[in-house]
Design a protein around this motif. Sequence first.
Motif, PDB file in Angstrom:
ATOM      1  N   UNK A 198       0.858  -1.184   0.000  1.00 21.13           N
ATOM      2  CA  UNK A 198       0.000   0.000   0.000  1.00 21.13           C
ATOM      3  C   UNK A 198       0.896   1.237   0.000  1.00 21.13           C
ATOM      4  N   UNK A 199       0.562   2.205  -0.782  1.00 23.80           N
ATOM      5  CA  UNK A 199       1.355   3.429  -0.818  1.00 23.80           C
ATOM      6  C   UNK A 199       0.867   4.405   0.255  1.00 23.80           C
ATOM      7  N   UNK A 200       1.647   5.451   0.445  1.00 23.67           N
ATOM      8  CA  UNK A 200       1.305   6.482   1.419  1.00 23.67           C
ATOM      9  C   UNK A 200       0.114   7.277   0.909  1.00 23.67           C
ATOM     10  N   UNK A 234      -9.074   1.681  10.628  1.00 21.95           N
ATOM     11  CA  UNK A 234      -7.831   0.910  10.572  1.00 21.95           C
ATOM     12  C   UNK A 234      -7.258   0.740  11.971  1.00 21.95           C
ATOM     13  N   UNK A 235      -6.625  -0.395  12.193  1.00 22.16           N
ATOM     14  CA  UNK A 235      -6.049  -0.672  13.510  1.00 22.16           C
ATOM     15  C   UNK A 235      -4.772   0.111  13.774  1.00 22.16           C
ATOM     16  N   UNK A 236      -3.974   0.334  12.737  1.00 23.80           N
ATOM     17  CA  UNK A 236      -2.672   0.969  12.932  1.00 23.80           C
ATOM     18  C   UNK A 236      -2.415   1.957  11.803  1.00 23.80           C
ATOM     19  N   UNK A 237      -2.255   3.240  12.159  1.00 22.28           N
ATOM     20  CA  UNK A 237      -2.025   4.300  11.176  1.00 22.28           C
ATOM     21  C   UNK A 237      -0.781   5.080  11.602  1.00 22.28           C
ATOM     22  N   UNK A 238       0.177   5.207  10.701  1.00 27.04           N
ATOM     23  CA  UNK A 238       1.370   6.029  10.931  1.00 27.04           C
ATOM     24  C   UNK A 238       1.204   7.284  10.095  1.00 27.04           C
ATOM     25  N   UNK A 244       5.211   0.083   1.233  1.00 27.77           N
ATOM     26  CA  UNK A 244       5.060  -1.009   0.271  1.00 27.77           C
ATOM     27  C   UNK A 244       5.389  -2.370   0.892  1.00 27.77           C
ATOM     28  N   UNK A 245       6.117  -2.362   2.002  1.00 26.42           N
ATOM     29  CA  UNK A 245       6.580  -3.602   2.622  1.00 26.42           C
ATOM     30  C   UNK A 245       5.690  -4.075   3.776  1.00 26.42           C
ATOM     31  N   UNK A 246       4.887  -3.200   4.340  1.00 19.09           N
ATOM     32  CA  UNK A 246       4.107  -3.523   5.535  1.00 19.09           C
ATOM     33  C   UNK A 246       2.625  -3.564   5.241  1.00 19.09           C
ATOM     34  N   UNK A 247       2.066  -4.757   5.229  1.00 24.59           N
ATOM     35  CA  UNK A 247       0.627  -4.890   5.047  1.00 24.59           C
ATOM     36  C   UNK A 247      -0.065  -4.745   6.398  1.00 24.59           C
ATOM     37  N   UNK A 248      -1.273  -4.241   6.383  1.00 27.25           N
ATOM     38  CA  UNK A 248      -2.033  -4.074   7.609  1.00 27.25           C
ATOM     39  C   UNK A 248      -1.750  -2.785   8.345  1.00 27.25           C
ATOM     40  N   UNK A 249      -0.826  -1.994   7.819  1.00 22.92           N
ATOM     41  CA  UNK A 249      -0.496  -0.698   8.407  1.00 22.92           C
ATOM     42  C   UNK A 249      -0.794   0.373   7.363  1.00 22.92           C
TER      43      UNK A 249
END
Length: 72
Positions: free
Chosen positions: A1-3, A18-22, A45-50
């Motif tokens: 997922x992109x920013x 969403x459970x986790x948002x940066x 792109x490397x972290x799914x679910x975030x």
Amino acid sequence: MSTMELTADNFNEVNSGNDFVIIHFRAEWCGPCHTFGPVLEHVSEKREGVVFAKIDIEAPRELAQAHEQSHW
């Protein structure tokens, strides 16, 4: 997922859905923000679910002010 870009219109939906948002609070004039942006994009792109998001502190000022972020 992109920013993704957070705005006043989608902020609550993204955060509550969403459970986790940066969130990267950034500004167009900020050199370190431009350096960090591609890193954040790469990690997103490397972290799914975030959800990785960004807020331009100069554009939707109400979002930056609500989270006590302002320009230096």
